[in-house]
Write a protein that holds these residues in place. Sequence first.
Motif, mmCIF file in Angstrom:
data_model
loop_
_atom_site.group_PDB
_atom_site.id
_atom_site.type_symbol
_atom_site.label_atom_id
_atom_site.label_comp_id
_atom_site.label_asym_id
_atom_site.label_seq_id
_atom_site.Cartn_x
_atom_site.Cartn_y
_atom_site.Cartn_z
ATOM 1 N N PRO A 38 56.366 49.967 74.354
ATOM 2 C CA PRO A 38 57.557 50.569 74.949
ATOM 3 C C PRO A 38 58.809 50.037 74.241
ATOM 4 O O PRO A 38 58.863 48.867 73.905
ATOM 5 C CB PRO A 38 57.516 50.077 76.401
ATOM 6 C CG PRO A 38 56.106 49.680 76.638
ATOM 7 C CD PRO A 38 55.581 49.215 75.314
ATOM 8 N N MET A 52 62.798 46.843 82.197
ATOM 9 C CA MET A 52 63.259 47.417 80.942
ATOM 10 C C MET A 52 63.588 48.882 81.211
ATOM 11 O O MET A 52 62.734 49.636 81.706
ATOM 12 C CB MET A 52 62.186 47.306 79.859
ATOM 13 C CG MET A 52 61.741 45.883 79.557
ATOM 14 S SD MET A 52 63.061 44.733 79.132
ATOM 15 C CE MET A 52 63.418 45.201 77.445
ATOM 16 N N HIS A 113 62.025 39.452 75.591
ATOM 17 C CA HIS A 113 61.736 40.625 76.426
ATOM 18 C C HIS A 113 61.948 40.246 77.878
ATOM 19 O O HIS A 113 61.690 39.095 78.258
ATOM 20 C CB HIS A 113 60.277 41.051 76.290
ATOM 21 C CG HIS A 113 59.970 41.830 75.048
ATOM 22 N ND1 HIS A 113 58.922 42.716 74.983
ATOM 23 C CD2 HIS A 113 60.565 41.850 73.843
ATOM 24 C CE1 HIS A 113 58.874 43.251 73.764
ATOM 25 N NE2 HIS A 113 59.857 42.740 73.057
ATOM 26 N N GLY A 114 62.348 41.228 78.696
ATOM 27 C CA GLY A 114 62.534 40.938 80.115
ATOM 28 C C GLY A 114 63.488 39.763 80.264
ATOM 29 O O GLY A 114 64.525 39.683 79.599
ATOM 30 N N VAL A 117 60.354 36.212 78.400
ATOM 31 C CA VAL A 117 59.178 36.440 77.558
ATOM 32 C C VAL A 117 59.618 36.514 76.100
ATOM 33 O O VAL A 117 60.543 37.253 75.755
ATOM 34 C CB VAL A 117 58.482 37.780 77.912
ATOM 35 C CG1 VAL A 117 57.240 37.981 77.048
ATOM 36 C CG2 VAL A 117 58.127 37.825 79.376
ATOM 37 N N VAL A 176 54.152 36.765 74.044
ATOM 38 C CA VAL A 176 53.279 37.926 73.861
ATOM 39 C C VAL A 176 53.171 38.205 72.361
ATOM 40 O O VAL A 176 54.182 38.402 71.687
ATOM 41 C CB VAL A 176 53.833 39.163 74.608
ATOM 42 C CG1 VAL A 176 53.049 40.417 74.231
ATOM 43 C CG2 VAL A 176 53.779 38.952 76.114
ATOM 44 N N TYR A 277 47.124 48.467 78.898
ATOM 45 C CA TYR A 277 48.221 49.396 79.181
ATOM 46 C C TYR A 277 47.651 50.775 79.502
ATOM 47 O O TYR A 277 46.758 51.268 78.797
ATOM 48 C CB TYR A 277 49.077 49.564 77.927
ATOM 49 C CG TYR A 277 50.414 48.893 77.944
ATOM 50 C CD1 TYR A 277 50.584 47.616 77.421
ATOM 51 C CD2 TYR A 277 51.538 49.543 78.458
ATOM 52 C CE1 TYR A 277 51.828 47.004 77.414
ATOM 53 C CE2 TYR A 277 52.778 48.932 78.453
ATOM 54 C CZ TYR A 277 52.921 47.661 77.928
ATOM 55 O OH TYR A 277 54.144 47.067 77.926
ATOM 56 N N PHE A 304 47.572 47.860 83.673
ATOM 57 C CA PHE A 304 49.039 47.807 83.681
ATOM 58 C C PHE A 304 49.574 49.215 83.432
ATOM 59 O O PHE A 304 49.686 49.674 82.304
ATOM 60 C CB PHE A 304 49.518 46.824 82.610
ATOM 61 C CG PHE A 304 50.997 46.571 82.638
ATOM 62 C CD1 PHE A 304 51.649 46.243 83.819
ATOM 63 C CD2 PHE A 304 51.754 46.649 81.470
ATOM 64 C CE1 PHE A 304 53.022 46.013 83.854
ATOM 65 C CE2 PHE A 304 53.119 46.408 81.488
ATOM 66 C CZ PHE A 304 53.752 46.090 82.683
ATOM 67 N N CYS A 352 52.028 41.210 79.339
ATOM 68 C CA CYS A 352 52.878 42.284 79.850
ATOM 69 C C CYS A 352 52.719 42.462 81.361
ATOM 70 O O CYS A 352 53.702 42.661 82.069
ATOM 71 C CB CYS A 352 52.556 43.586 79.132
ATOM 72 S SG CYS A 352 53.206 43.611 77.448
ATOM 73 N N CYS A 355 54.714 39.771 83.007
ATOM 74 C CA CYS A 355 56.146 40.053 82.849
ATOM 75 C C CYS A 355 56.533 41.219 83.752
ATOM 76 O O CYS A 355 57.474 41.137 84.529
ATOM 77 C CB CYS A 355 56.447 40.385 81.386
ATOM 78 S SG CYS A 355 57.999 41.251 81.111
ATOM 79 N N GLY A 356 55.778 42.313 83.621
ATOM 80 C CA GLY A 356 55.939 43.448 84.526
ATOM 81 C C GLY A 356 57.173 44.302 84.301
ATOM 82 O O GLY A 356 57.367 45.294 84.993
ATOM 83 N N ALA A 357 58.033 43.946 83.331
ATOM 84 C CA ALA A 357 59.332 44.605 83.241
ATOM 85 C C ALA A 357 59.267 46.065 82.803
ATOM 86 O O ALA A 357 60.221 46.809 83.015
ATOM 87 C CB ALA A 357 60.251 43.821 82.301
ATOM 88 N N CYS A 358 58.164 46.488 82.195
ATOM 89 C CA CYS A 358 58.066 47.882 81.754
ATOM 90 C C CYS A 358 57.483 48.794 82.838
ATOM 91 O O CYS A 358 57.222 49.973 82.572
ATOM 92 C CB CYS A 358 57.240 47.974 80.480
ATOM 93 S SG CYS A 358 58.126 47.335 79.047
HETATM 94 S S1 SF4 Z 1 56.049 44.307 79.947
HETATM 95 FE FE1 SF4 Z 1 57.452 42.662 79.332
HETATM 96 S S2 SF4 Z 1 56.449 41.664 77.607
HETATM 97 FE FE2 SF4 Z 1 55.440 43.644 77.845
HETATM 98 S S3 SF4 Z 1 56.524 45.058 76.449
HETATM 99 FE FE3 SF4 Z 1 57.490 45.221 78.494
HETATM 100 S S4 SF4 Z 1 59.197 43.746 78.434
HETATM 101 FE FE4 SF4 Z 1 57.809 43.217 76.728
#
Ligand code: SF4
Length: 368
Positions: A38, A52, A113-114, A117, A176, A277, A304, A352, A355-358
Motif C-alpha cells: 500500500p 495510513m 510507517h504508521g 514501524v 518490517v 495480506y 490482514f 503489518c 501495526c494495523g495502520a493500513c
Molecule cells: S500496515 Fe503498517 S507496516 Fe504495514 S504497510 Fe501499512 S503502515 Fe506499513
Amino acid sequence: MAEHDRRALGRRLTELQVHGVVDPAVPGNPGRRGGAGPSDHRALSIDGTTVMVPVYNAVAGSSPYRLDTAAGGGLEVSGPEAMALAVETPPEPRFYGLATAEGIPYRSIALLHGRDVLATTLLQTCIRFRDRTQSCQFCAIEQSLEDGRTLVRKTPEQVAEVAEAAVRLDGVRQLVLTTGTPNSDDRGARLMAETAAAVKARVDLPIQAQCEPPDDPAWYRRMKDAGVDSLGMHLEVVEEEVRRRILPGKSELGLERYMEAFAEAVAVFGRGQVSTYLLAGLGDSAASIIAASERLIALGVYPFVVPFVPIAGTPLEAHPAPSTDFMVAVYTAVGDRLRASDLRSEAMAAGCAKCGACSALSLFEASP
Ligand code: SF4
C-alpha cells in the motif's frame, strides 16, 4: 473504548481510507509515493489510532474529505455532513536527517510507517515487474527507483545502521522487511535472514519478514534462527479468476501451494506469528474473503484484510477502491472470527497486522 464506539471509529477510518483526503501539504511526516505494498498515503492519528490514508493518488484528489488547519489550531479532517475530525500528523522522524558515511540518506534505506514501524524493501526490483503483463497489477515497487528516492538493494549493514538510529532517536518498535521477488528459489528468504541477523547483532528490534513462499521449507527455520520473529506471505486475492487477473505472474503459485506453505511456516513461527495480506475490492466477493480468512485462522495465519488503494502509475490506478459498506461487512465478519480464535494483531511480535495502520480490522477484532 466501548465496542460500539470502536466499530463506529472503524467505519469512519475506513471511509477515509477508501476515499483518501485532499492534503494541501500539511506539515508532518509526508508519507510515501510508489514502492511496494500500500502506498501514496501518509499517517494520520485519530482518537489515538494511527492510520495510513491515501493523499497522493487520483482517488484522494477528488475526495470529499480535506485535511487542514483547524480554526482553533491543530489539524482536522473536514467532510460531508459537517464532519470535523481532530487529527494529528506524526512528525518527520529524526533519523531522516542522517546519512551513511558514504552519504546515502537514511530515508533512502528505510522509512517510518504508521507511528513506530521502520519498513524497508530490501530488493526494489522484482522478477515479475519488468513485464507489466506478469507483474502484480496494483504494485509500484520499481517506481520509487525512478527519481532516486531509494536504493535498488539495501545491504544488511545499511539496514542495521538505520534500525539502530531509528530505535535510538525515534523510539521505533518494530521492523518490517519486504522485498521484490528475486530470481532464486528461496524467493527472498536468504536476504531476509542475512538482514535480520545483521539488525539483531546491533539492536534488539522485533522483525517481520515478507516474501513469497520459498521452495525449500528449511528457509523458515533459517529465517527464524537468524532473528526473524514473524513472517508475512501475501495472498492479496483469493478467487482463481481474480488471482489470474490481478497477479498474473504470482498466481503460478496456486492457492493450495500457499496453504501448504502457511502450515509449514506456522510450524516454525507459531500460531499468530504468520500473516497474509488480503486486498479487498479487486473482485473477490465478501463471502470468498471471509471463507479464506476462516481457513487461514484455522491454520494459525492472521488474515490482514486491507482495502485496495489504487496507486498512481500502476495498471490499476483508475480502479475504484471498495465501498465503506463492503469493507465494514468484511471487517465485521473477519473480526468476529478472529475474536473467537486465539489470534490477535497485538500479540504478533512484529508486522503489518500488528501495526494495523493500513486497515481498520483491529478495531473490529478487539474484545469488548
Ligand atoms: S500496515 Fe503498517 S507496516 Fe504495514 S504497510 Fe501499512 S503502515 Fe506499513
